[in-house]
Design an enzyme around this catalytic site. Sequence first.
Site, mmCIF file in Angstrom:
data_model
loop_
_atom_site.group_PDB
_atom_site.id
_atom_site.type_symbol
_atom_site.label_atom_id
_atom_site.label_comp_id
_atom_site.label_asym_id
_atom_site.label_seq_id
_atom_site.Cartn_x
_atom_site.Cartn_y
_atom_site.Cartn_z
ATOM 1 N N SER A 272 0.932 -1.030 -3.062
ATOM 2 C CA SER A 272 0.094 1.047 -3.189
ATOM 3 C C SER A 272 1.440 1.310 -4.140
ATOM 4 O O SER A 272 2.220 0.412 -4.603
ATOM 5 C CB SER A 272 0.561 1.225 -2.257
ATOM 6 O OG SER A 272 1.530 2.153 -1.710
ATOM 7 N N ASP A 273 0.203 1.667 -4.768
ATOM 8 C CA ASP A 273 1.567 2.578 -6.365
ATOM 9 C C ASP A 273 1.996 3.715 -5.474
ATOM 10 O O ASP A 273 0.832 3.822 -4.967
ATOM 11 C CB ASP A 273 0.054 3.057 -7.673
ATOM 12 C CG ASP A 273 1.097 3.417 -8.597
ATOM 13 O OD1 ASP A 273 2.338 3.617 -8.293
ATOM 14 O OD2 ASP A 273 1.099 3.970 -9.515
ATOM 15 N N TRP A 274 3.031 4.021 -5.760
ATOM 16 C CA TRP A 274 3.865 5.285 -4.919
ATOM 17 C C TRP A 274 2.901 6.841 -5.005
ATOM 18 O O TRP A 274 3.305 7.168 -5.308
ATOM 19 C CB TRP A 274 5.139 5.171 -5.862
ATOM 20 C CG TRP A 274 6.829 4.727 -5.718
ATOM 21 C CD1 TRP A 274 7.916 4.832 -4.546
ATOM 22 C CD2 TRP A 274 6.397 3.466 -5.779
ATOM 23 N NE1 TRP A 274 8.464 3.670 -4.862
ATOM 24 C CE2 TRP A 274 7.675 2.941 -4.810
ATOM 25 C CE3 TRP A 274 5.363 2.468 -5.838
ATOM 26 C CZ2 TRP A 274 8.019 1.725 -4.751
ATOM 27 C CZ3 TRP A 274 5.802 1.016 -5.262
ATOM 28 C CH2 TRP A 274 7.212 0.472 -5.006
#
Length: 746
Positions: A272-274
């Site tokens: 996932s992106d943050w």
Amino acid sequence: MRKAYTNASRIIKVLTLAVILRVSGANAQSTTPVYMDDTKPIKERVEDALKRMTLKEKIAVIHAQSKFSSPGVARLGIPENWTTDGPHGIRSEVLWDEWSQAGWTNDSCTAYPALTCLAATWNKDMALLYGKSIGEEARYRNKNILLGPGVNIYRSPLNGRNFEYMGEDPYLSSKMVVPYVKGVQQNGVAACVKHFALNNSEGNRHTVNVNVDDRTLYEIYLPAFKAAVQEGNAWAIMGSYNLYKGQHCCHNEFLLNDILRKEWGFEGVVVSDWGGVHDTRQAIFNGLDMEFGSWTNGLTEGNSNAYDSYYLARPYLKLINSGEVGTKELDEKVRRVLRLAFLTTMNKNRPLGSFATEEHALAARKIAQEGIVLLKNKGNVLPINLSKTKRVAVIGENAIKMMTVGGGSSSLKARYEVSPLEGIRKRFGNQAEVVYARGYVGDTSGNYNGVNTGQNLAEKRPAAELLAEAIKVAKSADVVIFIGGLNKSDRQDAEGYDRESLSLPYNQDKLIAELAKVNKNLVVVNISGNAVAMPWVNQVPAIVQGWFLGSEAGNALAAVLAGDANPSGKLTFTFPVKLTDNGAHALGQFPGNKDEVTYKEGIFVGYRWADAHKIKPLFAFGHGLSYTTFQYGKVTADKNTMSASDKVTFSVNVKNTGSREGEEVVQLYITDVKSSLPRPVKELKGFEKVSLKPGEQKTVSFTVDKTALSFFDAAKHEWVAEPGDFQALIGASSADIKTKAAFKLQ
């Protein structure tokens, strides 16, 4: 007490064989457990390790334990996973549970040029060098996931994050991303290709749902990701923040399950992106493997140790224990995380890497020099003839402002950064006097997440006084080099914000126009990762696209200005004259509203839009001049008719007709003369960079099959090449076609 964050915290001691055997229940005659035996196939090792893990251990490895790491399985001797931003250098260390700097003194990296510059080399060997070099730095710092490269398509010149990507063309991006990925991964570090997918603006990026038809998705926005997976064998993919079909892309059933895994056969991890995860059930079932950066259950940003509350942490465990969901999906996620470990941290043959070395500095300089684009050179103002030049005036804030700090997650703590002014003084100073005037004040800050440039750019003088000084300095110089453009401030080239205008900020247009009035030998160097408007283009004889060039910025730029290096970069996106010359803006669909954006321009992105609407760009896709000249012969084909299973080869002679050695990027475009669906006037389907000495000529050949002739048929959900007439166009840019040949597909 905050968890200690030291080198020692990363080192997980592999348990003794006796302990491992006891835990595994193996009998006394057993040898090394399968998962520890690197002579065994990875699939066998994964299954052996999986069956030894407890439910809580499985849950633990699929979500973060700190800002940039996730747990391993200490009991089994499986190390933690450590990620790092990229994609232009290895990010400095932050505290375990905060964005603040950890205060290390040995984490200052080599800053490589931004990916716009790499792509502008149009050189696959440079992409391999880039990946290899940055991979070595990641490995040395014991990172096993590099969060990059970025391959989102340049849809609009206002996207603040375009500087991290590889331009507007899916074919070019595809060919440049593959060697980058291979270069990184040869170091035992996973390349995490991002942001999958349709992340083409920064405004409203967490909330906007992207509406795009399937044909456009497959032809424009997916090819680079597909190439990274199927040709580059990328070990990781990062989801994007935005939504598609009403689901966030970090847990998007159509993108991750249907396309990435089922259609493309991706075996790696989806990261996932943050802060890109929003729903536990979707994260379970829709293809996400590793969750980072979430803030959940009412915890606000800044609260510590929220990791057990992540969507794939305690909430997932609770659903399993209640019987609401099974463990099939969990085991699949853990399999992929284990595979990643065996390819990286558990690979005994993984090289040791190296960090901020002279070799890396030279690689950064080489890439920077080759990516710089000479846009205009009327009267051969460039290269600067130092035998006839006594005084050089350098004007503009970007001549002195550090560009490695800022811009978002790609911000770096560089070991050093040579400014353009420093590079010019170093190269020119023994032969000419170099004087400097600031000319304008832009961004005087120099701090991002605690990394401080140490520069004092404060300026008390009024704008009128700065302008007057610049004009005075320019009048007395033989040559004026204006170094301006954008910077990595909010609403310029920076993550999280889109630009507000195509124009240059800080009233630079007025300054450039005034300089042009007082000195006919004016060189404008535009430092940016985006196209900018140039209302003064006809007043200025020489224009250089300088990009964000990294640690060796000043040395690379000075080498090109002095002629030590012959510019050979080519634009990877179209410079429009005005914003409405771009399809997304002409149709009022950038960036959309908070909730929705529709890609109404469809497949007509960049030069495809300009061609379809007969719009003359300021500078065309693929454009770039040299200090020498090239002559193209007539293209020939080995056959003029091909079958669906056949190939055809086009060849053209290219000759250096100038007085110095140079490199030319020969570009192949294909035109479908008559199609059942609207198609671009031409599409890039091949390119080759060729080096030629004065008077030398070489034959450049391109072999294409039906894939180069195909479009995506959404109704059939397959690529289709229709029989009929085609043309092969060979040129120096999308707007400078030199020769063409007709052929047929039976």
